[in-house]
Scaffold this motif. Structure first.
Motif, mmCIF file in Angstrom:
data_model
loop_
_atom_site.group_PDB
_atom_site.id
_atom_site.type_symbol
_atom_site.label_atom_id
_atom_site.label_comp_id
_atom_site.label_asym_id
_atom_site.label_seq_id
_atom_site.Cartn_x
_atom_site.Cartn_y
_atom_site.Cartn_z
ATOM 1 N N GLY A 142 7.440 -1.086 -12.574
ATOM 2 C CA GLY A 142 6.955 -0.059 -11.659
ATOM 3 C C GLY A 142 5.557 -0.342 -11.149
ATOM 4 N N LEU A 143 4.689 -0.829 -12.017
ATOM 5 C CA LEU A 143 3.326 -1.164 -11.591
ATOM 6 C C LEU A 143 3.339 -2.304 -10.574
ATOM 7 C CD1 LEU A 143 0.272 -0.889 -11.781
ATOM 8 C CD2 LEU A 143 0.335 -2.401 -13.796
ATOM 9 N N ALA A 144 4.142 -3.320 -10.847
ATOM 10 C CA ALA A 144 4.227 -4.451 -9.916
ATOM 11 C C ALA A 144 4.777 -4.003 -8.567
ATOM 12 C CB ALA A 144 5.109 -5.552 -10.517
ATOM 13 N N PHE A 145 5.774 -3.121 -8.594
ATOM 14 C CA PHE A 145 6.358 -2.635 -7.337
ATOM 15 C C PHE A 145 5.343 -1.810 -6.555
ATOM 16 C CE2 PHE A 145 8.732 0.493 -4.822
ATOM 17 C CZ PHE A 145 9.535 -0.359 -4.075
ATOM 18 N N TYR A 146 4.584 -0.967 -7.249
ATOM 19 C CA TYR A 146 3.571 -0.147 -6.571
ATOM 20 C C TYR A 146 2.507 -1.012 -5.915
ATOM 21 C CZ TYR A 146 -0.927 2.242 -6.248
ATOM 22 O OH TYR A 146 -2.155 2.684 -5.815
ATOM 23 N N LEU A 147 2.015 -2.012 -6.625
ATOM 24 C CA LEU A 147 0.981 -2.884 -6.070
ATOM 25 C C LEU A 147 1.514 -3.629 -4.844
ATOM 26 C CD1 LEU A 147 -0.577 -4.318 -9.368
ATOM 27 C CD2 LEU A 147 -1.523 -2.541 -7.866
ATOM 28 N N GLY A 148 2.771 -4.087 -4.928
ATOM 29 C CA GLY A 148 3.360 -4.788 -3.793
ATOM 30 C C GLY A 148 3.579 -3.869 -2.601
ATOM 31 N N ALA A 149 4.066 -2.644 -2.855
ATOM 32 C CA ALA A 149 4.324 -1.693 -1.766
ATOM 33 C C ALA A 149 3.024 -1.284 -1.088
ATOM 34 C CB ALA A 149 5.045 -0.459 -2.309
ATOM 35 N N ARG A 150 1.969 -1.097 -1.870
ATOM 36 C CA ARG A 150 0.683 -0.726 -1.274
ATOM 37 C C ARG A 150 0.122 -1.870 -0.449
ATOM 38 N NH1 ARG A 150 -4.540 -1.542 -2.027
ATOM 39 N NH2 ARG A 150 -6.007 0.113 -1.382
ATOM 40 N N ALA A 151 0.212 -3.080 -0.979
ATOM 41 C CA ALA A 151 -0.297 -4.236 -0.244
ATOM 42 C C ALA A 151 0.443 -4.426 1.076
ATOM 43 C CB ALA A 151 -0.174 -5.491 -1.108
ATOM 44 N N ALA A 152 1.732 -4.073 1.093
ATOM 45 C CA ALA A 152 2.537 -4.196 2.310
ATOM 46 C C ALA A 152 2.327 -3.034 3.270
ATOM 47 C CB ALA A 152 4.010 -4.310 1.943
ATOM 48 N N GLY A 153 1.556 -2.034 2.861
ATOM 49 C CA GLY A 153 1.273 -0.900 3.717
ATOM 50 C C GLY A 153 2.300 0.204 3.672
ATOM 51 N N PHE A 154 3.168 0.201 2.646
ATOM 52 C CA PHE A 154 4.218 1.206 2.542
ATOM 53 C C PHE A 154 3.842 2.361 1.628
ATOM 54 C CE2 PHE A 154 7.112 -2.600 3.318
ATOM 55 C CZ PHE A 154 7.181 -2.354 4.680
ATOM 56 N N ASN A 155 2.688 2.295 1.013
ATOM 57 C CA ASN A 155 2.333 3.303 0.019
ATOM 58 C C ASN A 155 0.882 3.723 0.158
ATOM 59 O OD1 ASN A 155 4.392 4.022 -2.234
ATOM 60 N ND2 ASN A 155 2.402 4.366 -3.201
ATOM 61 N N LEU A 156 0.633 4.989 -0.168
ATOM 62 C CA LEU A 156 -0.740 5.447 -0.265
ATOM 63 C C LEU A 156 -1.362 4.883 -1.533
ATOM 64 C CD1 LEU A 156 0.899 7.788 1.368
ATOM 65 C CD2 LEU A 156 -1.096 9.182 0.845
ATOM 66 N N THR A 157 -2.656 4.956 -1.640
ATOM 67 C CA THR A 157 -3.331 4.607 -2.885
ATOM 68 C C THR A 157 -3.171 5.780 -3.842
ATOM 69 O OG1 THR A 157 -4.957 3.209 -1.761
ATOM 70 C CG2 THR A 157 -5.535 4.029 -3.958
ATOM 71 N N VAL A 158 -2.457 5.561 -4.917
ATOM 72 C CA VAL A 158 -2.213 6.631 -5.879
ATOM 73 C C VAL A 158 -3.397 6.729 -6.838
ATOM 74 C CG1 VAL A 158 -0.702 7.472 -7.714
ATOM 75 C CG2 VAL A 158 0.280 6.345 -5.700
#
Length: 277
Positions: A142-158
């Motif tokens: 989950g941590l790896a997915f969050y970091l990747g999604a944020r880097a790709a611009g798909f996620n806010l900074t949690v």
């Protein structure tokens, strides 16, 4: 009138009992459907709608998603720690009320309350062990997915926590993590699956409903938060079906949140790989 007392038939010769049984069953299904919708409307179903509105707001905000922040545990009364603590405990306590409602409804049903969902202390050690294993597996992915999604611009900074540095900070974070896990797993996993099964939904349809609902109320974090939690929901549904107990999954969720909240509090601003606003 129009019915024979001798054989229980109508004038047309058709027995009435099956029709009455069908009506009773239809009424029961209607009550269960209404009950389920009301429980969700008072809890995480409402959170899903709120999360969607928040996500639309983030999309229409100038700048990318990763330049915006989603704070999970913030202060209610900055600069007033005792008042803040009172609000924190009030929020945690009231969030658990829908779980008490579910326990009441299951008790009235004659199912024995939340024990029917496997939320009790009868198998505490196996539940703790299984929960820890699930948390370890999901947490790293989950941590790896969050970091990747944020880097790709798909996620806010949690931002898992933004509480003041006071004595009650970590106890409140732990209580918040436990509250999250109990509410989500008891209602969205165990209770919802039980009711959907009773309403005649197929196992696949129930799995999708539970998983998509879990993703919906995390949408405020971005597309990555939605997808990641849908996947987590699928895994949790399969494990719940296999074990027949929600206890291990409450443990797993609590451990995931405790590590996320406490880890952020200890590491934010001190390590380069952890995003901060």
């Amino acid at each position: 009138m129009g019915r024979s007392e001798r054989d229980g038939r109508t004038e047309s010769g058709v027995r009435a009992e099956p029709v009455l049984e069908d009506l009773r069953e239809g009424g029961r299904r209607s009550l269960l459907r209404t009950e389920t919708l009301l429980v969700l409307a008072l809890s995480l179903g409402a959170s899903g709608v709120s999360s969607l509105i928040s996500f639309i707001g983030s999309l229409t905000e100038p700048g990318g998603l990763k330049d915006q922040a989603a704070t999970l545990n913030g202060s209610y009364a900055p600069g007033r720690p005792w008042l803040d603590l009172a609000w924190q405990l009030f929020g945690i306590g009231t969030a658990l009320v829908p779980v008490l409602l579910v326990a009441h409804l299951l008790t009235r049903e004659g199912a024995g309350g939340v024990r029917a969902l496997g939320f009790d202390r009868t198998r505490l050690r196996p539940d703790l062990g299984r929960g820890a294993l699930v948390a370890a597996g999901i947490g790293s992915a989950g941590l790896a997915f969050y970091l990747g999604a944020r880097a790709a611009g798909f996620n806010l900074t949690v931002v898992p926590e933004a509480l003041p540095d006071v004595w009650w900070k970590f106890p409140v974070l732990i209580l918040s993590a436990v509250q999250n896990s109990v509410v989500e797993e008891v209602i969205v996993l165990a209770y919802l699956l039980r009711r959907l099964d009773q309403l005649g939904w197929s196992p696949m349809a129930a799995l999708l409903a539970s998983s998509l609902l879990r993703g919906s109320y995390h949408l405020y974090q971005g597309i990555g938060g939605f997808i990641g939690n849908v996947v987590m929901g699928v895994v949790f549904v399969l494990l719940y079906r296999r074990w027949g107990r929600v206890g291990p999954l409450v443990v797993a969720h609590a451990l995931l949140d405790i590590v996320a909240f406490g880890g952020y509090a200890l590491l934010a601003g001190k390590v380069g790989w952890l995003p901060t606003p």
